[in-house]
Design an enzyme around this catalytic site. Structure first.
Site, PDB file in Angstrom:
ATOM      1  N   ASP A   1      89.257  62.403  60.284  1.00 39.15           N
ATOM      2  CA  ASP A   1      88.468  61.270  60.762  1.00 39.15           C
ATOM      3  C   ASP A   1      87.086  61.795  61.153  1.00 39.15           C
ATOM      4  OD1 ASP A   1      88.217  58.602  61.293  1.00 39.15           O
ATOM      5  OD2 ASP A   1      89.192  58.648  63.243  1.00 39.15           O
TER       6      ASP A   1
ATOM      7  N   ARG B   1      85.300  65.410  64.331  1.00 36.61           N
ATOM      8  CA  ARG B   1      86.443  66.289  64.583  1.00 36.61           C
ATOM      9  C   ARG B   1      86.040  67.748  64.329  1.00 36.61           C
ATOM     10  NH1 ARG B   1      87.722  61.924  67.051  1.00 36.61           N
ATOM     11  NH2 ARG B   1      88.686  60.289  65.799  1.00 36.61           N
TER      12      ARG B   1
ATOM     13  N   HIS C   1      86.894  49.164  58.655  1.00 38.03           N
ATOM     14  CA  HIS C   1      88.285  48.798  58.865  1.00 38.03           C
ATOM     15  C   HIS C   1      88.444  47.383  58.326  1.00 38.03           C
ATOM     16  CE1 HIS C   1      87.082  51.635  62.072  1.00 38.03           C
ATOM     17  NE2 HIS C   1      88.321  52.069  62.050  1.00 38.03           N
TER      18      HIS C   1
ATOM     19  N   HIS D   1      92.721  49.604  69.434  1.00 39.32           N
ATOM     20  CA  HIS D   1      93.544  50.704  69.937  1.00 39.32           C
ATOM     21  C   HIS D   1      94.484  50.221  71.040  1.00 39.32           C
ATOM     22  CE1 HIS D   1      90.304  53.088  68.061  1.00 39.32           C
ATOM     23  NE2 HIS D   1      91.222  54.030  67.946  1.00 39.32           N
TER      24      HIS D   1
ATOM     25  N   ASP E   1      95.266  51.690  59.286  1.00 42.54           N
ATOM     26  CA  ASP E   1      94.846  52.333  60.519  1.00 42.54           C
ATOM     27  C   ASP E   1      96.123  52.771  61.238  1.00 42.54           C
ATOM     28  OD1 ASP E   1      93.146  53.290  62.466  1.00 42.54           O
ATOM     29  OD2 ASP E   1      92.171  51.370  62.872  1.00 42.54           O
TER      30      ASP E   1
END
Length: 481
Positions: free
Chosen positions: A68, A76, A169, A181, A252
């Site tokens: 990601d 990351r 998304h 989330h 996702d």
């Protein structure tokens, strides 16, 4: 055709803990696990990531290795330093699609050297709601016509080195005012409005040859009550039918609150996994958390049971496994080397927006106002103070919370220049109150905003970076110095 057990295993993309692959994961990769998703918890540096991916590939060629890595605030590879490239909103502000292509190509080359086969980027979302808690600087802008060329440019650049891009998304998170989330957002959109706004960048990504699209856990009432991840109208009728996408559809993370809370908790993640496959998803991302073997066993068993009962056709599962496997193509050969920030700095400098005359009158006090980063970004180095302290001798840098007005006023005594650095101040009422109080005080300050800018308020000098990346903060410091 392979057995349902093998096919079920082939569509799973879990996360895991540690900077080397645990034994249970190596064993499952050897037996046909679809792949893995890497997060900051798996990263030390590029050399370590390359060794980790080689370890996985040593168990089985063709394993999918995802990450990601959006650049900017969501990184990351640079979780310990801050990103070497600015984020999408900064690239949109620079408004140079060729530069966006070059930045994405630099990222793709680096990911290829690390052994990554798919990057879960770019965001094809738009920044549409001021109170949106999760997209912000991760989108290229709010205008679908202006953002779409950058989405396409990013796809082209990233895939130059064989790393698959993944537009996300779907159908677009930017108008949501809740974070998927933790909750289940409902998009205030009709299908016609989606076609005119949110779907435009996804169509551009598809025309550019994007190899994957990630679903959003988002409800469009006209498509039914299920989020797009579990919704056949969204994935099969619209994404595949209307937009003509033929690549891999990735969910996702299924453990996110929008799915696990609203849909998956009663029956477990396995039930959500089955429903996503039926809807038309291919690869099942369960990477946000560090999973263990028993969690994968339960999901695999649910998928196999759905095939046995006739709920999930075997042909649909086989199709999903084939598309997932297409994302495991080895990237172009590249060599791990030192990270070069020059291109990222060029882009960050071009993105700066200047209001008034934000210039220093002597060594400054720099106040980095701390707020919680988004769940997508997570903790990473942030703040302008260290950069200006390096460039301007005599600089004093402090961090402060929104309630620390007295601390800031005391620290400002004796400084002719004060720089106040914020991150999406418009979304944080206490930060707005702090700025108002400072404006009413005797302190003249320069405001540096590193997030989505929000409305321009006040008449003081201001510098917008559109990103909290290392290079964006460095560019701001250079400008002020």
């Amino acid at each position: 055709m392979s057995s349902p057990e093998k096919l079920a295993e082939a569509v799973l993309l879990p996360g895991f803990a540690g900077t080397t692959a645990p034994g249970w994961l190596r064993s499952r990769v050897a037996d046909g696990l679809g792949g893995v998703i890497l997060f900051g918890r798996n990263v030390v540096d590029d050399e370590q990531v390359a060794a980790l991916t080689a370890q996985l590939r040593g168990e089985r060629d063709g394993v999918v290795v995802g990450i990601d890595e959006e650049g900017g605030d969501v990184t990351r590879l640079d979780v310990n330093t801050g990103s070497f490239v600015p984020g999408p909103l900064a690239l949109g502000a620079a408004d140079d699609p060729e530069l966006t292509t070059a930045v994405a190509a630099a990222l793709g080359e680096r990911l290829a050297a690390c052994g990554v086969t798919i990057n879960l980027a770019p965001c094809a979302d738009l920044t549409l709601a001021a109170e949106d808690p999760i997209i912000g600087v991760r989108a290229f802008g709010s205008d679908p016509v202006k953002a779409s060329p950058h989405v396409a440019a990013y796809v082209t650049g990233l895939q130059k080195y064989g790393v698959a891009a993944c537009a996300k998304h779907f159908p677009g998170h930017g108008a949501a005012t809740e974070d998927s989330h933790v909750a289940l957002p409902v998009l205030p959109r009709t299908p016609e409005e989606l076609r005119e706004i949110e779907l435009v960048p996804f169509a551009a990504a598809i025309r550019a040859g994007v190899r994957a699209v990630m679903t959003g856990h988002l409800v469009v009432r006209a498509w039914g009550d299920e989020p797009a991840t579990l919704n056949r109208v969204a994935l099969t009728d619209v994404l595949r039918g209307e937009l003509g996408f033929t690549g891999a559809i990735i969910t996702d993370a299924l453990e996110m609150g929008a799915v696990s809370g609203a849909y998956g908790r009663h029956d477990g993640l396995g039930h959500s996994a089955v429903r996503a496959l039926i809807a038309g998803a291919d690869a099942l991302c369960i990477g946000g958390a560090a999973f263990e073997a028993d969690a994968l066993d339960a999901i695999n068993a649910a998928i196999v049971a759905a095939v046995a009962s006739g709920e999930l056709p075997l042909e649909r599962l086989a199709d999903a496994a084939e598309r997932t496997a297409s994302l495991g193509t080895d990237p172009a050969p590249a060599t791990v080397g030192p990270v070069d920030r020059r291109l990222g700095l060029e882009a960050a400098r071009k993105a700066l927006r200047v209001t008034g005359e934000p210039r220093l009158d002597g060594p400054p006090l720099v106040v980095d106002v701390q707020t919680e980063p988004t769940i997508a970004a997570g903790p990473m180095p942030w703040g302008l103070g260290a950069h200006l302290a390096e460039l301007v001798p005599g600089t004093r840098a402090i961090t402060a919370g929104p309630a620390d007005l007295d601390v800031i006023l005391e620290a400002a005594q004796g400084f002719s220049s004060v720089v106040v650095v914020t991150r999406e101040a418009h979304r944080h009422p206490r930060v707005r109150d702090l700025l108002t109080a400072l404006g009413e005080s005797a302190v003249d300050f320069i405001r540096v905003e590193t997030g989505a800018p929000g409305p321009l308020t006040g008449d003081g000098p201001r510098l917008d970076t559109f990103s909290g990346s290392y290079v964006s903060l460095r560019a701001a410091a250079e400008y002020l110095a």
